[in-house]
Enzyme design. Structure first.
Site, PDB file in Angstrom:
ATOM      1  N   LYS A  53       0.837  -1.206   0.000  1.00  0.00           N
ATOM      2  CA  LYS A  53       0.000   0.000   0.000  1.00  0.00           C
ATOM      3  C   LYS A  53       0.870   1.254   0.000  1.00  0.00           C
ATOM      4  CE  LYS A  53      -3.583  -2.537   2.331  1.00  0.00           C
ATOM      5  NZ  LYS A  53      -3.992  -3.097   3.610  1.00  0.00           N
ATOM      6  N   GLN A  97      -5.360  -2.324   9.284  1.00  0.00           N
ATOM      7  CA  GLN A  97      -5.045  -3.628   8.685  1.00  0.00           C
ATOM      8  C   GLN A  97      -5.624  -4.747   9.553  1.00  0.00           C
ATOM      9  OE1 GLN A  97      -3.578  -4.169   5.710  1.00  0.00           O
ATOM     10  NE2 GLN A  97      -3.803  -6.370   5.989  1.00  0.00           N
ATOM     11  N   ASP A 120     -11.786   1.203   3.166  1.00  0.00           N
ATOM     12  CA  ASP A 120     -12.038  -0.236   2.979  1.00  0.00           C
ATOM     13  C   ASP A 120     -13.504  -0.509   2.625  1.00  0.00           C
ATOM     14  OD1 ASP A 120      -9.867  -2.026   3.273  1.00  0.00           O
ATOM     15  OD2 ASP A 120      -9.748  -1.613   5.425  1.00  0.00           O
TER      16      ASP A 120
HETATM   17  N1  GUN Z   1      -6.603  -7.855   5.560  1.00  0.00           N
HETATM   18  C1  GUN Z   1      -6.769  -8.637   4.467  1.00  0.00           C
HETATM   19  N2  GUN Z   1      -7.434  -7.970   3.503  1.00  0.00           N
HETATM   20  C2  GUN Z   1      -7.712  -6.751   3.997  1.00  0.00           C
HETATM   21  C3  GUN Z   1      -8.391  -5.606   3.466  1.00  0.00           C
HETATM   22  O1  GUN Z   1      -8.895  -5.589   2.337  1.00  0.00           O
HETATM   23  N3  GUN Z   1      -8.452  -4.527   4.305  1.00  0.00           N
HETATM   24  C4  GUN Z   1      -7.925  -4.533   5.551  1.00  0.00           C
HETATM   25  N4  GUN Z   1      -8.064  -3.427   6.284  1.00  0.00           N
HETATM   26  N5  GUN Z   1      -7.297  -5.573   6.065  1.00  0.00           N
HETATM   27  C5  GUN Z   1      -7.196  -6.682   5.288  1.00  0.00           C
END
Ligand code: GUN
Length: 285
Positions: A53, A97, A120
């Site tokens: 990211k 996350q 998200d």
């Molecule tokens: N962990 C695995 N996939 C994701 C996601 O799309 N967003 C977040 N915040 N955590 C994750």
């Protein structure tokens, strides 16, 4: 032989576009979009996602902060950080996350993020917007899947789509997006009886089960479009692999995404899109 759809190439094109977009937005509004990511603990999968990211943000010109906290952070401390970010006018997107350590109530944390910064699309307000067809933030992986299908002009209307997996992050929202495009949807899961007979009906098969090489040749229809959302370790080689046994199905299906280089990069690209969307709402209001 199937055409392999490269999410990586599509991502590069979209990121190129967004780089110019961010430059234009900065000229117009005097600042760039800003994404804040909170990472709790040091799970290798989570660390790797967060690094991806950061890299994407830097490529595009989205400013970003990663707040790293140890596994033993309390729920109250985490809530305080989110509250601060909620109130910080220079922050457009907040991503926590997942997964979080067991002593933290994940739902409580997600619900504490301001819906207009919830890049998200996991907050109940955004989930409700998706189900009611109202404007809101669409979760990144489902959004990425739709963009991948559209990139090769797969027609969705009237097609039978089977989604394996019913998670809030992928299975449920992608099913809704496919339904909105007039596909006939079946959601299969761990309790589905005779799964192969269900998946073999699929013109479009979306695998989001989290089991390495789970989908085999005898589970797919001839000429199907196969979207592999899995990110797993191959138990034999230790290498990254999807939920679909790529080599086993390759000459039976018409289109397939690969792992790595398929849906993964598109998820991050859509996160960038969502961050820019949130920014535009903030600067225009
Ligand atoms: N962990 C695995 N996939 C994701 C996601 O799309 N967003 C977040 N915040 N955590 C994750």
């Amino acid at each position: 032989m199937a055409e392999v759809i490269s999410g990586k190439e599509l991502s590069l094109k979209k990121r190129d576009f967004m780089k110019n977009q961010v430059e234009m937005l900065e000229n117009k509004y005097g600042r760039k979009p800003h994404l804040a990511v909170i990472l709790v603990g040091d799970d290798p999968g989570s660390v790797s996602y967060v690094t991806g990211k950061e890299k994407a943000c830097n490529e595009i010109g989205i400013t970003n902060t990663t707040i790293k906290k140890p596994n033993d952070i309390t729920q109250e401390e985490l809530l305080e950080i989110i509250e601060e970010l909620n109130n910080n006018k220079s922050v457009d997107g907040i991503l926590v996350q997942l997964p979080l350590p067991k002593h933290i109530n994940q739902t409580f944390i997600i619900n504490s993020i301001r819906p207009d910064k919830d890049v998200d699309g996991f907050h109940p307000v955004n989930v409700a917007s998706l189900y009611l067809k109202q404007p809101g933030i669409i979760p990144c992986t489902p959004k990425g899947i739709m963009e991948v299908l559209d990139s090769v002009n797969i027609s969705i209307e009237g097609k039978r789509a089977v989604v394996i997996g019913r998670s809030n992050i992928v299975g449920l929202p992608v099913s809704k997006l496919m339904l909105d495009r007039n596909a006939t949807i079946t959601i299969a899961h761990s309790r589905t009886k005779d799964l192969a007979s269900v998946t073999k009906e699929a013109d479009i098969l979306i695998a989001a089960v989290g089991k390495p090489l789970f989908v085999k040749r005898d589970m797919v229809k001839e000429g199907a479009v196969v979207i592999d959302v899995g990110v797993n370790r191959n138990p034999e080689t230790g290498k990254l692999c999807g939920d679909v046994d790529f080599n086993d199905v390759l000459d039976k299906v018409s289109y397939i995404t690969k792992v790595p280089g398929g849906i993964g990069p598109m998820t991050i690209t859509c996160l960038m899109e969502n961050t820019i969307e949130c920014f535009i709402k903030h600067v225009e209001n």
